[in-house]
Design a protein around this motif. Structure first.
Motif, PDB file in Angstrom:
ATOM      1  N   TRP A  10       0.735  -1.168  -0.098  1.00 51.61           N
ATOM      2  CA  TRP A  10      -0.125  -0.154  -0.011  1.00 51.61           C
ATOM      3  C   TRP A  10       0.988   1.387   0.123  1.00 51.61           C
ATOM      4  CZ3 TRP A  10      -4.720   0.152  -1.594  1.00 51.61           C
ATOM      5  CH2 TRP A  10      -5.390  -0.963  -1.853  1.00 51.61           C
ATOM      6  N   ALA A  11       2.192   1.249   0.619  1.00 53.59           N
ATOM      7  CA  ALA A  11       3.046   2.351   0.619  1.00 53.59           C
ATOM      8  C   ALA A  11       3.628   2.540  -0.661  1.00 53.59           C
ATOM      9  CB  ALA A  11       3.898   2.077   1.681  1.00 53.59           C
ATOM     10  N   ILE A  12       3.891   1.559  -1.399  1.00 50.40           N
ATOM     11  CA  ILE A  12       4.279   1.758  -2.833  1.00 50.40           C
ATOM     12  C   ILE A  12       3.200   2.268  -3.819  1.00 50.40           C
ATOM     13  CG2 ILE A  12       5.001   0.423  -4.916  1.00 50.40           C
ATOM     14  CD1 ILE A  12       6.661  -1.448  -2.867  1.00 50.40           C
ATOM     15  N   ILE A  13       2.027   1.848  -3.580  1.00 48.54           N
ATOM     16  CA  ILE A  13       0.900   2.034  -4.489  1.00 48.54           C
ATOM     17  C   ILE A  13       0.458   3.679  -4.165  1.00 48.54           C
ATOM     18  CG2 ILE A  13      -1.542   1.826  -4.812  1.00 48.54           C
ATOM     19  CD1 ILE A  13      -1.326  -0.924  -4.366  1.00 48.54           C
ATOM     20  N   PHE A  14       0.523   4.200  -2.780  1.00 46.07           N
ATOM     21  CA  PHE A  14       0.359   5.406  -2.474  1.00 46.07           C
ATOM     22  C   PHE A  14       1.559   6.266  -3.313  1.00 46.07           C
ATOM     23  CE2 PHE A  14       1.177   9.094   0.623  1.00 46.07           C
ATOM     24  CZ  PHE A  14      -0.136   9.598   0.487  1.00 46.07           C
ATOM     25  N   ALA A  15       2.847   5.931  -2.885  1.00 41.89           N
ATOM     26  CA  ALA A  15       3.917   6.714  -3.616  1.00 41.89           C
ATOM     27  C   ALA A  15       3.744   6.841  -5.148  1.00 41.89           C
ATOM     28  CB  ALA A  15       5.286   5.932  -3.167  1.00 41.89           C
ATOM     29  N   LEU A  16       3.268   5.580  -5.787  1.00 41.98           N
ATOM     30  CA  LEU A  16       3.294   5.893  -7.316  1.00 41.98           C
ATOM     31  C   LEU A  16       1.989   6.934  -7.619  1.00 41.98           C
ATOM     32  CD1 LEU A  16       3.656   2.232  -8.222  1.00 41.98           C
ATOM     33  CD2 LEU A  16       5.221   4.249  -8.682  1.00 41.98           C
ATOM     34  N   GLY A  17       1.125   6.783  -7.001  1.00 46.62           N
ATOM     35  CA  GLY A  17      -0.192   7.696  -7.135  1.00 46.62           C
ATOM     36  C   GLY A  17       0.423   9.071  -6.722  1.00 46.62           C
ATOM     37  N   MET A  18       1.012   9.462  -5.942  1.00 47.14           N
ATOM     38  CA  MET A  18       1.249  10.677  -5.650  1.00 47.14           C
ATOM     39  C   MET A  18       2.442  11.089  -6.550  1.00 47.14           C
ATOM     40  SD  MET A  18       0.250  12.092  -2.689  1.00 47.14           S
ATOM     41  CE  MET A  18       1.457  13.307  -2.335  1.00 47.14           C
ATOM     42  N   ALA A  19       3.215  10.323  -7.227  1.00 46.28           N
ATOM     43  CA  ALA A  19       4.053  10.758  -8.142  1.00 46.28           C
ATOM     44  C   ALA A  19       3.560  10.987  -9.576  1.00 46.28           C
ATOM     45  CB  ALA A  19       5.298   9.663  -8.546  1.00 46.28           C
ATOM     46  N   GLY A  21       0.185  12.042  -9.679  1.00 44.15           N
ATOM     47  CA  GLY A  21      -0.406  13.464  -9.495  1.00 44.15           C
ATOM     48  C   GLY A  21       0.461  14.565  -9.562  1.00 44.15           C
ATOM     49  N   LYS A  22       1.804  14.471  -9.148  1.00 45.52           N
ATOM     50  CA  LYS A  22       2.609  15.805  -9.432  1.00 45.52           C
ATOM     51  C   LYS A  22       3.053  15.808 -10.945  1.00 45.52           C
ATOM     52  CE  LYS A  22       3.520  16.653  -5.238  1.00 45.52           C
ATOM     53  NZ  LYS A  22       3.369  17.919  -4.757  1.00 45.52           N
ATOM     54  N   MET A  23       3.149  14.613 -11.662  1.00 47.43           N
ATOM     55  CA  MET A  23       3.518  14.601 -12.957  1.00 47.43           C
ATOM     56  C   MET A  23       2.369  15.289 -13.816  1.00 47.43           C
ATOM     57  SD  MET A  23       5.835  11.586 -14.025  1.00 47.43           S
ATOM     58  CE  MET A  23       4.739  10.369 -13.594  1.00 47.43           C
ATOM     59  N   MET A  24       0.870  14.839 -13.563  1.00 44.88           N
ATOM     60  CA  MET A  24      -0.227  15.236 -14.188  1.00 44.88           C
ATOM     61  C   MET A  24      -0.937  16.519 -13.866  1.00 44.88           C
ATOM     62  SD  MET A  24      -0.267  12.607 -16.163  1.00 44.88           S
ATOM     63  CE  MET A  24      -1.749  12.028 -16.666  1.00 44.88           C
ATOM     64  N   ASN A  25      -0.084  17.438 -12.971  1.00 46.89           N
ATOM     65  CA  ASN A  25      -0.767  18.372 -12.378  1.00 46.89           C
ATOM     66  C   ASN A  25      -1.102  19.689 -13.192  1.00 46.89           C
ATOM     67  OD1 ASN A  25      -1.583  19.786 -10.296  1.00 46.89           O
ATOM     68  ND2 ASN A  25       0.522  20.475  -9.470  1.00 46.89           N
ATOM     69  N   CYS A  26      -1.227  19.336 -14.438  1.00 46.18           N
ATOM     70  CA  CYS A  26      -1.528  20.442 -15.449  1.00 46.18           C
ATOM     71  C   CYS A  26      -0.413  21.646 -15.688  1.00 46.18           C
ATOM     72  CB  CYS A  26      -2.802  21.045 -15.340  1.00 46.18           C
ATOM     73  SG  CYS A  26      -4.215  19.745 -15.444  1.00 46.18           S
ATOM     74  N   GLN A  27       0.664  21.465 -15.284  1.00 49.95           N
ATOM     75  CA  GLN A  27       1.863  22.474 -15.249  1.00 49.95           C
ATOM     76  C   GLN A  27       2.599  22.794 -16.662  1.00 49.95           C
ATOM     77  OE1 GLN A  27       2.541  24.559 -12.723  1.00 49.95           O
ATOM     78  NE2 GLN A  27       1.182  23.278 -11.443  1.00 49.95           N
ATOM     79  N   HIS A  28       1.779  22.005 -17.824  1.00 43.30           N
ATOM     80  CA  HIS A  28       2.478  21.984 -19.016  1.00 43.30           C
ATOM     81  C   HIS A  28       1.924  23.548 -19.498  1.00 43.30           C
ATOM     82  CE1 HIS A  28       3.018  17.870 -18.958  1.00 43.30           C
ATOM     83  NE2 HIS A  28       1.887  17.625 -18.483  1.00 43.30           N
ATOM     84  N   PRO A  29       2.746  24.106 -20.551  1.00 42.85           N
ATOM     85  CA  PRO A  29       2.491  25.425 -21.154  1.00 42.85           C
ATOM     86  C   PRO A  29       1.316  25.452 -21.894  1.00 42.85           C
ATOM     87  CG  PRO A  29       4.923  24.650 -21.749  1.00 42.85           C
ATOM     88  CD  PRO A  29       4.037  23.608 -20.869  1.00 42.85           C
TER      89      PRO A  29
END
Length: 101
Positions: A10-19, A21-29
């Motif tokens: 569950w810790a690995i799944i949570f960490a992957l979900g957080m990662a 989420g950070k990459m898909m945070n709509c920070q693209h120009p």
């Protein structure tokens, strides 16, 4: 031992979900964040109407000038925002369309 394996999984799944989420945070120009609302800009204590993007809000914000000095102060803006809370909460989307049944 069995419980520790579950906690690690569950810790690995949570960490992957957080990662992800950070990459898909709509920070693209060129993309805007979903719930991002641009804050109004006040210059010399007056609201800069050009900083407002919503055309309906631009039309209605003129009513916020209570004392008629062609300057919407922060207090006048806050009072207008409090009176028109529904428009601000809906994100200036406009009226809802009726459902087809």
């Amino acid at each position: 031992m069995h419980v520790i394996k579950h906690i690690i999984v569950w810790a690995i799944i949570f960490a992957l979900g957080m990662a992800c989420g950070k990459m898909m945070n709509c920070q693209h120009p060129g993309k805007k964040m979903m719930f991002h609302h641009k804050q109004p800009v006040f210059t010399n204590g007056c609201l800069d109407i050009q900083s407002i993007e919503c055309p309906k809000l631009k039309e209605d914000i003129v009513k916020a000038d209570v004392n008629g000095d062609n300057c919407i102060s922060i207090e006048e803006y806050k009072a207008f925002k409090k009176e028109n809370r529904q428009m601000f909460r809906k994100g200036m989307r406009g009226p809802k369309k009726p459902r087809n049944k």
